[in-house]
Design a protein around this motif. Structure first.
Motif, PDB file in Angstrom:
ATOM      1  N   LYS B  78       0.729  -1.188  -0.086  1.00  0.00           N
ATOM      2  CA  LYS B  78      -0.066  -0.068   0.108  1.00  0.00           C
ATOM      3  C   LYS B  78       0.865   1.289   0.010  1.00  0.00           C
ATOM      4  O   LYS B  78       0.301   2.191  -0.518  1.00  0.00           O
ATOM      5  CB  LYS B  78      -1.049   0.149   1.434  1.00  0.00           C
ATOM      6  CG  LYS B  78      -2.053  -0.959   1.103  1.00  0.00           C
ATOM      7  CD  LYS B  78      -3.100  -0.812   2.225  1.00  0.00           C
ATOM      8  CE  LYS B  78      -4.413  -1.643   2.028  1.00  0.00           C
ATOM      9  NZ  LYS B  78      -5.408  -1.682   3.171  1.00  0.00           N
ATOM     10  N   ARG B  79       1.867   1.255   0.554  1.00  0.00           N
ATOM     11  CA  ARG B  79       2.717   2.350   0.679  1.00  0.00           C
ATOM     12  C   ARG B  79       4.259   2.252   0.442  1.00  0.00           C
ATOM     13  O   ARG B  79       4.838   1.155   0.596  1.00  0.00           O
ATOM     14  CB  ARG B  79       2.716   2.891   2.219  1.00  0.00           C
ATOM     15  CG  ARG B  79       1.338   3.068   2.902  1.00  0.00           C
ATOM     16  CD  ARG B  79       0.895   4.458   2.713  1.00  0.00           C
ATOM     17  NE  ARG B  79      -0.401   4.683   2.643  1.00  0.00           N
ATOM     18  CZ  ARG B  79      -1.375   5.208   3.813  1.00  0.00           C
ATOM     19  NH1 ARG B  79      -0.398   5.475   4.894  1.00  0.00           N
ATOM     20  NH2 ARG B  79      -2.409   5.203   3.830  1.00  0.00           N
ATOM     21  N   THR B  93       5.700   9.632   2.753  1.00  0.00           N
ATOM     22  CA  THR B  93       4.893   8.540   2.412  1.00  0.00           C
ATOM     23  C   THR B  93       4.017   8.802   1.235  1.00  0.00           C
ATOM     24  O   THR B  93       3.330   9.576   0.914  1.00  0.00           O
ATOM     25  CB  THR B  93       3.732   8.252   3.630  1.00  0.00           C
ATOM     26  OG1 THR B  93       4.595   8.595   5.108  1.00  0.00           O
ATOM     27  CG2 THR B  93       3.057   7.137   3.628  1.00  0.00           C
ATOM     28  N   ILE B  94       4.206   7.536   0.217  1.00  0.00           N
ATOM     29  CA  ILE B  94       3.560   7.741  -0.939  1.00  0.00           C
ATOM     30  C   ILE B  94       2.650   6.432  -1.203  1.00  0.00           C
ATOM     31  O   ILE B  94       3.235   5.313  -1.053  1.00  0.00           O
ATOM     32  CB  ILE B  94       4.559   7.579  -2.180  1.00  0.00           C
ATOM     33  CG1 ILE B  94       5.769   8.612  -1.868  1.00  0.00           C
ATOM     34  CG2 ILE B  94       3.634   7.803  -3.490  1.00  0.00           C
ATOM     35  CD1 ILE B  94       6.892   8.545  -2.689  1.00  0.00           C
ATOM     36  N   PRO B  95       1.169   6.612  -1.442  1.00  0.00           N
ATOM     37  CA  PRO B  95       0.542   5.491  -1.417  1.00  0.00           C
ATOM     38  C   PRO B  95       0.752   4.849  -2.975  1.00  0.00           C
ATOM     39  O   PRO B  95       1.069   5.738  -3.766  1.00  0.00           O
ATOM     40  CB  PRO B  95      -1.058   6.107  -1.475  1.00  0.00           C
ATOM     41  CG  PRO B  95      -0.890   7.317  -0.991  1.00  0.00           C
ATOM     42  CD  PRO B  95       0.634   7.982  -1.348  1.00  0.00           C
ATOM     43  N   CYS B  97      -0.991   3.649  -5.132  1.00  0.00           N
ATOM     44  CA  CYS B  97      -2.148   3.726  -5.655  1.00  0.00           C
ATOM     45  C   CYS B  97      -1.934   5.044  -6.534  1.00  0.00           C
ATOM     46  O   CYS B  97      -2.590   5.375  -7.588  1.00  0.00           O
ATOM     47  CB  CYS B  97      -3.479   3.655  -5.251  1.00  0.00           C
ATOM     48  SG  CYS B  97      -4.001   4.865  -3.878  1.00  0.00           S
ATOM     49  N   GLN B  98      -1.247   5.890  -6.146  1.00  0.00           N
ATOM     50  CA  GLN B  98      -0.937   7.238  -6.644  1.00  0.00           C
ATOM     51  C   GLN B  98       0.220   7.176  -7.452  1.00  0.00           C
ATOM     52  O   GLN B  98       0.446   8.166  -8.139  1.00  0.00           O
ATOM     53  CB  GLN B  98      -0.775   8.469  -5.372  1.00  0.00           C
ATOM     54  CG  GLN B  98      -1.867   8.672  -4.392  1.00  0.00           C
ATOM     55  CD  GLN B  98      -2.918   9.294  -5.138  1.00  0.00           C
ATOM     56  OE1 GLN B  98      -3.212   9.199  -6.369  1.00  0.00           O
ATOM     57  NE2 GLN B  98      -4.048   9.851  -4.369  1.00  0.00           N
ATOM     58  N   THR B 122       4.299  10.713  -9.443  1.00  0.00           N
ATOM     59  CA  THR B 122       2.864  10.719  -9.065  1.00  0.00           C
ATOM     60  C   THR B 122       2.276  11.834  -9.932  1.00  0.00           C
ATOM     61  O   THR B 122       2.798  12.460 -10.742  1.00  0.00           O
ATOM     62  CB  THR B 122       2.714  11.219  -7.524  1.00  0.00           C
ATOM     63  OG1 THR B 122       3.267  12.328  -7.557  1.00  0.00           O
ATOM     64  CG2 THR B 122       3.327  10.039  -6.585  1.00  0.00           C
TER      65      THR B 122
END
Lengths: 517, 161
Positions: B78-79, B93-95, B97-98, B122
């Motif tokens: 997830k991250r 912190t980068i998700p 999904c982005q 992103t």
């Protein structure tokens, strides 16, 4: 493939005269004959024909470039995308799918209007096109209106007649904010207030420079005369007078520009809300028609400069994908105008205006505040102290080795200390304002960030717009549980960060958990 | 989430970069001293420019070690988390999904040392993960692509439901 309008060429026949005249003015120096002392004694008439030929060559080259540009430029609207080819030395082919179009804008300046020319720009919101749009089409004004309506319809996936797209556009808008309908309007009165506030801000800066010049003249120069430079200080007087004249000149220009900007730049300011778009139009000399799809708007910022804050006013701007809203490059000036939602409104009515236009972005009440004042000031004080100490380390030994009198050394030391005190004081005040403002509020769907020192910013963004959160701390702050977080938004590379300072652990963790999975 | 350190070669790279910067500083300072000596102001220049030069060189000597020691990264389904910085410590912190796209980059010195970096793009920002081993960088890209595809699929299913 369709060609750009020939009006483009007619427009440049006139517009390029201005460019040529500027070039002539710059190179006019070559015609001046000077004596040995550098005084002008006349004109070099023998060189005049060559000069005129040179200027005509510049004009001809510009026109030739326009002719080739027009010849090579073309565009086409296919089933799924818009394609534009342009460029003379470097050919550029741009293909933009209708579904990926972000902002569609029409722009006309005064001369373009005289020649019935309009510029259509379409932006995809790519990170790489934060200053200029990818698609640019020069068309006749009537055709531009048709094209604008057609592109908007294609973007929204609506089926309309390609021959008469304007007929479909006559459908009534949900809401129109213009001179005819009540309070939510950028009226003449508000334009006047807007001008006065801008003038007051410029006057504050001018006053500061004038005070500094007078202080230099009455305090510093006599001391330098007495102690260090002797007659040599006389050379500083014309420099100071020039600085004063330049400051007053810039101030007057700013005053005038501010009034022109308010009444001419924002002439017939209208905000039109349709089912899928927000359309903002304004301008007399250069007329803007900007259209933003709701899905491309990432946030709304309520800004209050110091003077605006004193009088309870605010400016509303949009954070949109693709365009930077505060660049310092010439190119970005148009972009900065594109991000404008409302130039001026009463601060207390900002939330109501946003609620009527974009209800999803109504700012939330602040939940968490900055926990300490000291971290706001600590690093800036350290940096200013370091610069002052470094200046003292460099200047004082140099003066000592140049055998300057000891009293001169003391005065320079005192001046450095006074400079440090003023800079630190200004930073302390800015930090105090930042401390009082800083905070955050998080709800199910959106986040509101309160920040800014002398210029207060309240940014409201949707949680889905968050692409990353960056925690910035120092070991001491980490130990004290103080967090500064940078929110990275889904906008463009130049304006994609919102900072929220000095929160406690609970607020920081809440924000981190707000990141979409 | 397990946090990883950079490979040892990254420290070499940091030192090489700082060495180049130090050479540039000395390249400006030494001619200045020689010129000043000819003009009779050697002591003044030695003191005035010498202090900032010494401070800069000291920083260049210490900085790479701490930069290496404090750099850490990790990722799961997830991250992605990246921690870096010496005086100001950053934690990004980068998700997953982005993520829009992933790139691998190498500079000339990185190539010599067999290192590669990963740029995570992103919608709006680029984040660099500097100085992994090439194999690590490739693996990371592959794994993240897998996670991303999985997340996109999950999101699509959520929307259908």
């Amino acid at each position: 493939m369709k060609k750009f309008s020939k009006n483009y060429l007619y427009y440049h026949f006139v517009a390029d005269i201005f460019i040529t005249l500027i070039a002539a003015f710059v190179f006019m120096d070559a015609l001046i004959v000077e004596d040995e002392a550098g005084e002008m004694i006349g004109w070099d008439l023998k060189a005049l024909p060559f000069f005129i030929l040179g200027i005509l060559a510049v004009y001809a080259a510009l026109i030739l470039y326009r002719v080739f540009y027009l010849r090579f430029a073309s565009y086409t609207l296919t089933e799924s995308d818009v394609r534009v080819t342009r460029g003379v030395f470097f050919r550029k082919n741009s293909i933009l799918e209708y579904s990926k179009m972000h902002a569609i804008n029409k722009k006309q300046n005064l001369i373009q209007r005289l020649f019935g020319l309009a510029v259509i720009t379409v932006d995809s919101g790519s990170t790489n096109t934060s200053a200029t749009a990818e698609i640019l089409i020069y068309e006749s004004a009537a055709e531009a209106d048709r094209l604008l309506a057609l592109l908007k319809a294609k973007k929204n996936g609506e089926e309309i007649s390609a021959e008469d797209p304007l007929a479909a556009e006559q459908a009534p808008a949900e809401q129109v904010l213009c001179a005819d309908n009540g309070e939510l309007v950028f009226s003449s009165g508000k334009k006047l207030v807007y001008s006065l506030l801008n003038i007051a801000s410029a006057a504050l800066g001018t006053l500061t420079v004038i005070v500094l010049c007078l202080f230099t003249y009455f305090c510093i120069l006599p001391l330098l005369y007495q102690l260090l430079l002797g007659e040599a200080f006389m050379v500083l007087i014309p420099v100071m007078i020039l600085a004063l004249i330049a400051t007053v000149g810039i101030a007057l220009f700013t005053f005038l520009a501010s009034i022109l900007q308010s009444f001419i730049g924002f002439y017939r300011f209208r905000i039109r809300k349709t089912a899928k778009d927000l359309e903002i139009s304004y301008g007399l000399l250069t007329h803007h028609e900007n259209s933003f799809g709701f899905d491309r708007i990432q946030g709304i910022v309520i800004r209050q400069g110091l003077i605006q804050r004193l009088f309870g006013y605010a400016t509303l701007t949009l954070e949109v994908i693709g365009y930077h809203e505060g660049g310092d490059e010439q190119k970005n000036q148009n972009a900065s105008m594109i991000g404008m939602l409302l130039p001026l409104c009463q601060a207390h009515e900002a939330a109501d205006i946003i609620a009527s236009l974009l209800p999803a972005y109504v700012p939330l009440e602040r939940e968490a505040r900055a926990v300490r004042y000291f971290p706001f000031i600590s690093w800036s004080t350290l940096v200013i102290a370091f610069i002052t100490a470094l200046s003292a380390t460099l200047v004082l030994p140099l003066m000592y080795f140049l055998e300057a009198p000891s009293i001169a050394l003391s005065i320079v030391g005192v001046l450095l200390a006074v400079g440090f005190a003023i800079a630190a004081g200004l930073y302390a005040l800015g930090a105090l304002l930042a401390y009082k403002t800083a905070g955050i509020a998080i709800s199910e769907d959106r986040i509101t960030v309160y920040g800014g020192g002398y210029q207060k910013r309240i940014t409201t963004l949707l949680r889905r717009s968050l692409v990353a959160v960056e925690d910035v701390t120092t070991p001491l702050r980490a130990r004290a549980g103080i967090y500064t977080l940078i929110l990275h938004l889904r906008t463009n590379a130049l304006a994609n960060e919102v900072k929220v300072q000095m929160l406690d652990r609970e607020a920081a963790e809440k924000l981190l958990s707000a990141l979409p999975d | 989430m397990k946090m990883n350190q950079l490979p040892r070669k990254a420290l070499k790279l940091f030192y090489i970069r700082c060495g180049i910067a130090a050479v540039a500083i000395l390249g400006a300072f030494i001619p200045a001293v020689i010129l000043a000596s000819a003009g009779g102001a050697r002591t003044a220049v030695l003191i005035c420019a010498g202090i900032p030069v010494l401070i800069s060189l000291a920083f260049l000597l210490i900085l790479p070690y701490y930069r290496y020691k404090l750099y850490a990264y990790g990722f799961d389904e997830k991250r992605i988390v990246v921690r870096y910085g010496v005086i100001f410590r950053h934690s990004v912190t980068i998700p997953v999904c982005q993520i829009q796209d992933l790139h691998r980059f190498e500079g000339p010195i990185m190539m010599l040392l067999g290192l590669g970096g990963v740029t995570i793009s992103t919608a709006g920002s680029n984040f660099n993960l500097a100085c992994l081993l090439k194999s690590e960088a490739d693996l990371m890209i592959e794994v993240l692509e897998g996670y991303l595809e999985k997340r996109v699929e999950e999101k699509a299913n959520e929307e259908i439901q």
